[in-house]
Design a protein around this motif. Sequence first.
Motif, PDB file in Angstrom:
ATOM      1  N   ALA A 534      53.027  36.341  58.094  1.00 16.08           N
ATOM      2  CA  ALA A 534      53.805  35.128  58.345  1.00 16.08           C
ATOM      3  C   ALA A 534      53.241  33.919  57.613  1.00 16.08           C
ATOM      4  CB  ALA A 534      53.867  34.847  59.849  1.00 16.08           C
ATOM      5  N   VAL A 535      51.926  33.916  57.368  1.00 18.11           N
ATOM      6  CA  VAL A 535      51.319  32.769  56.686  1.00 18.11           C
ATOM      7  C   VAL A 535      51.395  32.916  55.167  1.00 18.11           C
ATOM      8  CG1 VAL A 535      48.878  33.433  56.380  1.00 18.11           C
ATOM      9  CG2 VAL A 535      49.471  31.086  57.111  1.00 18.11           C
ATOM     10  N   GLY A 536      51.767  34.128  54.686  1.00 16.36           N
ATOM     11  CA  GLY A 536      51.946  34.336  53.246  1.00 16.36           C
ATOM     12  C   GLY A 536      50.754  34.916  52.526  1.00 16.36           C
ATOM     13  N   LEU A 537      49.864  35.642  53.247  1.00 13.31           N
ATOM     14  CA  LEU A 537      48.696  36.265  52.621  1.00 13.31           C
ATOM     15  C   LEU A 537      48.628  37.761  52.938  1.00 13.31           C
ATOM     16  CD1 LEU A 537      45.901  33.563  53.184  1.00 13.31           C
ATOM     17  CD2 LEU A 537      47.101  34.110  51.053  1.00 13.31           C
ATOM     18  N   PRO A 538      49.671  38.517  52.627  1.00 10.56           N
ATOM     19  CA  PRO A 538      49.661  39.945  52.969  1.00 10.56           C
ATOM     20  C   PRO A 538      48.618  40.747  52.200  1.00 10.56           C
ATOM     21  CG  PRO A 538      51.534  39.428  51.566  1.00 10.56           C
ATOM     22  CD  PRO A 538      50.918  38.121  51.954  1.00 10.56           C
ATOM     23  N   ASP A 539      48.094  40.230  51.073  1.00  7.28           N
ATOM     24  CA  ASP A 539      47.105  40.998  50.327  1.00  7.28           C
ATOM     25  C   ASP A 539      45.756  41.058  51.044  1.00  7.28           C
ATOM     26  OD1 ASP A 539      47.012  38.219  49.741  1.00  7.28           O
ATOM     27  OD2 ASP A 539      45.677  38.613  48.041  1.00  7.28           O
ATOM     28  N   LEU A 540      45.613  40.320  52.169  1.00  2.79           N
ATOM     29  CA  LEU A 540      44.393  40.412  52.973  1.00  2.79           C
ATOM     30  C   LEU A 540      44.522  41.439  54.092  1.00  2.79           C
ATOM     31  CD1 LEU A 540      43.390  36.640  53.128  1.00  2.79           C
ATOM     32  CD2 LEU A 540      42.182  38.489  51.948  1.00  2.79           C
ATOM     33  N   ILE A 541      45.588  42.241  54.056  1.00  5.74           N
ATOM     34  CA  ILE A 541      45.799  43.323  55.022  1.00  5.74           C
ATOM     35  C   ILE A 541      45.402  44.636  54.355  1.00  5.74           C
ATOM     36  CG2 ILE A 541      47.459  44.540  56.467  1.00  5.74           C
ATOM     37  CD1 ILE A 541      49.233  41.982  56.271  1.00  5.74           C
ATOM     38  N   THR A 542      44.490  45.372  54.975  1.00  5.11           N
ATOM     39  CA  THR A 542      44.116  46.695  54.489  1.00  5.11           C
ATOM     40  C   THR A 542      44.496  47.731  55.535  1.00  5.11           C
ATOM     41  OG1 THR A 542      41.890  46.632  55.429  1.00  5.11           O
ATOM     42  CG2 THR A 542      42.183  45.693  53.217  1.00  5.11           C
ATOM     43  N   THR A 543      44.517  48.999  55.140  1.00  8.53           N
ATOM     44  CA  THR A 543      44.968  50.045  56.075  1.00  8.53           C
ATOM     45  C   THR A 543      43.957  51.171  56.237  1.00  8.53           C
ATOM     46  OG1 THR A 543      46.195  51.102  54.279  1.00  8.53           O
ATOM     47  CG2 THR A 543      47.421  49.563  55.673  1.00  8.53           C
ATOM     48  N   SER A 544      42.757  51.027  55.682  1.00  7.43           N
ATOM     49  CA  SER A 544      41.696  52.019  55.890  1.00  7.43           C
ATOM     50  C   SER A 544      40.362  51.309  55.839  1.00  7.43           C
ATOM     51  CB  SER A 544      41.741  53.114  54.823  1.00  7.43           C
ATOM     52  OG  SER A 544      41.324  52.593  53.565  1.00  7.43           O
ATOM     53  N   LEU A 545      39.326  51.934  56.390  1.00  8.56           N
ATOM     54  CA  LEU A 545      38.006  51.320  56.404  1.00  8.56           C
ATOM     55  C   LEU A 545      37.456  51.194  54.988  1.00  8.56           C
ATOM     56  CD1 LEU A 545      36.073  50.185  58.536  1.00  8.56           C
ATOM     57  CD2 LEU A 545      34.895  52.387  58.550  1.00  8.56           C
ATOM     58  N   ASP A 546      37.707  52.200  54.151  1.00  6.23           N
ATOM     59  CA  ASP A 546      37.226  52.133  52.767  1.00  6.23           C
ATOM     60  C   ASP A 546      37.866  50.965  52.019  1.00  6.23           C
ATOM     61  OD1 ASP A 546      35.594  54.305  53.105  1.00  6.23           O
ATOM     62  OD2 ASP A 546      36.966  55.751  52.194  1.00  6.23           O
ATOM     63  N   GLU A 547      39.191  50.815  52.166  1.00  3.32           N
ATOM     64  CA  GLU A 547      39.879  49.712  51.505  1.00  3.32           C
ATOM     65  C   GLU A 547      39.376  48.370  52.027  1.00  3.32           C
ATOM     66  OE1 GLU A 547      44.454  48.075  50.701  1.00  3.32           O
ATOM     67  OE2 GLU A 547      44.049  49.491  52.344  1.00  3.32           O
ATOM     68  N   TYR A 548      39.158  48.297  53.321  1.00  3.14           N
ATOM     69  CA  TYR A 548      38.648  47.080  53.965  1.00  3.14           C
ATOM     70  C   TYR A 548      37.284  46.711  53.385  1.00  3.14           C
ATOM     71  CZ  TYR A 548      36.987  44.289  58.043  1.00  3.14           C
ATOM     72  OH  TYR A 548      36.493  43.320  58.877  1.00  3.14           O
ATOM     73  N   GLU A 549      36.398  47.687  53.282  1.00  9.06           N
ATOM     74  CA  GLU A 549      35.060  47.438  52.746  1.00  9.06           C
ATOM     75  C   GLU A 549      35.139  46.977  51.292  1.00  9.06           C
ATOM     76  OE1 GLU A 549      31.060  50.018  51.612  1.00  9.06           O
ATOM     77  OE2 GLU A 549      32.276  50.655  53.332  1.00  9.06           O
ATOM     78  N   GLN A 550      35.931  47.662  50.485  1.00 12.16           N
ATOM     79  CA  GLN A 550      36.046  47.308  49.070  1.00 12.16           C
ATOM     80  C   GLN A 550      36.573  45.889  48.896  1.00 12.16           C
ATOM     81  OE1 GLN A 550      38.540  50.383  47.439  1.00 12.16           O
ATOM     82  NE2 GLN A 550      37.040  52.009  47.847  1.00 12.16           N
ATOM     83  N   ARG A 551      37.596  45.521  49.687  1.00 10.00           N
ATOM     84  CA  ARG A 551      38.187  44.194  49.562  1.00 10.00           C
ATOM     85  C   ARG A 551      37.182  43.109  49.986  1.00 10.00           C
ATOM     86  NH1 ARG A 551      43.634  43.679  50.014  1.00 10.00           N
ATOM     87  NH2 ARG A 551      43.525  45.789  49.166  1.00 10.00           N
ATOM     88  N   ALA A 552      36.422  43.380  51.054  1.00 20.45           N
ATOM     89  CA  ALA A 552      35.419  42.409  51.502  1.00 20.45           C
ATOM     90  C   ALA A 552      34.359  42.193  50.428  1.00 20.45           C
ATOM     91  CB  ALA A 552      34.766  42.890  52.792  1.00 20.45           C
ATOM     92  N   VAL A 553      33.913  43.272  49.808  1.00 24.10           N
ATOM     93  CA  VAL A 553      32.907  43.162  48.747  1.00 24.10           C
ATOM     94  C   VAL A 553      33.477  42.401  47.551  1.00 24.10           C
ATOM     95  CG1 VAL A 553      31.525  44.483  47.094  1.00 24.10           C
ATOM     96  CG2 VAL A 553      31.663  45.232  49.489  1.00 24.10           C
ATOM     97  N   GLN A 554      34.723  42.713  47.177  1.00 24.99           N
ATOM     98  CA  GLN A 554      35.355  42.018  46.042  1.00 24.99           C
ATOM     99  C   GLN A 554      35.407  40.512  46.277  1.00 24.99           C
ATOM    100  OE1 GLN A 554      39.176  43.874  45.827  1.00 24.99           O
ATOM    101  NE2 GLN A 554      38.440  45.742  44.805  1.00 24.99           N
ATOM    102  N   ILE A 555      35.866  40.118  47.456  1.00 22.96           N
ATOM    103  CA  ILE A 555      35.997  38.689  47.752  1.00 22.96           C
ATOM    104  C   ILE A 555      34.621  38.036  47.861  1.00 22.96           C
ATOM    105  CG2 ILE A 555      36.863  36.994  49.420  1.00 22.96           C
ATOM    106  CD1 ILE A 555      39.072  39.065  50.128  1.00 22.96           C
ATOM    107  N   GLY A 556      33.671  38.743  48.504  1.00 28.16           N
ATOM    108  CA  GLY A 556      32.331  38.194  48.653  1.00 28.16           C
ATOM    109  C   GLY A 556      31.641  37.949  47.327  1.00 28.16           C
ATOM    110  N   ASN A 557      31.921  38.796  46.344  1.00 31.22           N
ATOM    111  CA  ASN A 557      31.314  38.638  45.025  1.00 31.22           C
ATOM    112  C   ASN A 557      32.133  37.743  44.102  1.00 31.22           C
ATOM    113  OD1 ASN A 557      28.889  40.110  45.289  1.00 31.22           O
ATOM    114  ND2 ASN A 557      30.013  42.045  45.143  1.00 31.22           N
ATOM    115  N   GLN A 558      33.270  37.273  44.588  1.00 29.18           N
ATOM    116  CA  GLN A 558      34.114  36.355  43.820  1.00 29.18           C
ATOM    117  C   GLN A 558      34.427  35.136  44.695  1.00 29.18           C
ATOM    118  OE1 GLN A 558      37.606  38.443  42.339  1.00 29.18           O
ATOM    119  NE2 GLN A 558      36.401  40.280  41.921  1.00 29.18           N
TER     120      GLN A 558
END
Length: 603
Positions: A534-558
């Motif tokens: 609803a806020v317009g940030l659907p790319d922050l939704i993941t559907t598995s623990l692996d995807e969640y971990e990868q996305r957190a690392v990507q954002i943390g390093n960027q």
Amino acid sequence: MVEHWLAQARSGQWPIAQLLDCASRLQAAGALEAAALLYQTWVSSTESPVRHVALFNWGAVLGELRRPKDAEAVYRMALAVAPNFAQARLNLGHQLEHQGREAEALAEWATVYEDENPVSLGAEPLTLRLHGMNNAARLLEQQKRYVESEALMRRSLTLEPRQSDVAQHYVHIRQKQCAWPVYDTFGEVTHNFLLMSTSLLGMLDESDDPVLQLLTAQRYVLERLPKVTAAPLHKGRKREGRIRIGYLSGDLHMHAVGLLTAELYGLHDRSRFEVHAFSWSRDDGSPLRARIKGSIDHYHPLHGVPDRQAAEMIAEAGIDVLVDLQGLTNGARAAILTHRPAPIQVSYLGLPGTSAIPGVDWILADRFVMPPESLPYYTEKPIYLPHCYQVSDRQREASVPPTRAQAGLPEEGFVFCAFNNNHKMSEPVWRCWMRVLRQVPGSVLWLLADNPFAQANLTRVAAEEGIAPERLVFAPRALPADYLARFAVADLFLDTFPYNAGTTASDCLWMGTPILTRSGKTYISRMAGSLLTAVGLPDLITTSLDEYEQRAVQIGNQPARAASYKRYLREHGRSSPLFDVPGIVRDMENEFERLALDARQKA
């Protein structure tokens, strides 16, 4: 008749069996004061070797009358006559607790449960010991003395393994401490028994399986709620004029539900709707509670009102749509709903999942939190709102954000935060967070310091994952405005799973901080995803623990990516459909009006 019995009691010759029979008849008739006077008269007039039995019963009546000081005095008289009278000592503990003398209550109960063969009148000694242990464990849990409480629960379950209520608290107290595995078996207490004893709240923390959540709710309903076979109370009552909405809750104060709904009540269109609240909320003296009460047309207190009578009050008020804001959460009064006091009964917010309560036919949702494939696991039908299921409060105010130093954070490095209550944290997600910290050099995780036992356990598991304790920053609880201000300092909020952030996610996005979530198969594991959509940030939704971990690392390093999300939320977040609270309320009203008018036509 009472005067005759009092005369008999004054005679000093009245057998105790007759006293007990007559006093019981008075109690059954609701004449508690008369029963107490009868016991008092007999005790003051009669010398008897069983005088302590009459004293015990007199104390019980005084307890029922909510006169704890008087009850305490009478139980002490009974113990003066019979010092080893275990039942009197147990009840004395309860009366001390009612007076706030909790240490004394714990001491009385300990006297009973530490005695391997307590003296009793007609009760098994084990039953008395378990009574003492279980009440002491309950009170210790309320005092947040979790380790002591859990130890007593284990002792109790070792002595009698088939105590579902104790097992339920044992599971949840381990969740509160982040003591993993939560289902820690011992003696004859099996994994299956702990699973089947788990409360619905505990199951929401523990499992993303919609079948388990449904079965847990149904078990509670079957075991705890009355079976109502009478005709629905709303039948035969004429409803006309403005549609009457009733909100049913004990959380209309400083509570997550109160915080989320503070603006809702005042936004209802008074030309079409009349707003009622039926509530047993505590008066915490907060401005929030005053604001909520001031925005409701008719506030009906239900303190001390029996469930059936409360349902009759709702029916008498002519409520068209009754919105239950608690479900099966702590302090709920679901039995009111089983009498069907309103033709349309809707579950909302308090329980993000199915309640299985008979009479609750609808649940407010959106198509993200309740996708079509989830519908077989709900006893309620969805009322779909077009954007997001969650209302919130646009009037919440934040303090000036603290500096990193004031918040106890290092001056440099990426700041992940997770301010959810500790019981929502699961071992797989926590270990995932530690892997993220390992892969984002210099980063820290900012957490809520909920209780020292959880903090110790989380720090220990972090060390197992190679994370030094200084990379975990625990923040104490704060006033709402100061708590909101913290979000501005963090770079990314890490959501819990399977119990997502709800109110906390709304606060976070309102303050302009992005959330990374994992969405699963249940309403509660899809809440943050709904808000992000609803806020317009659907790319922050993941559907598995692996995807969640990868996305957190990507954002943390960027860090620039996190800053981009913050900039988007700062510029567009509060104008998004998520925070269009008047629009959400209009959508709710349109659905309520449609259902209410249809029900009126069929009546």
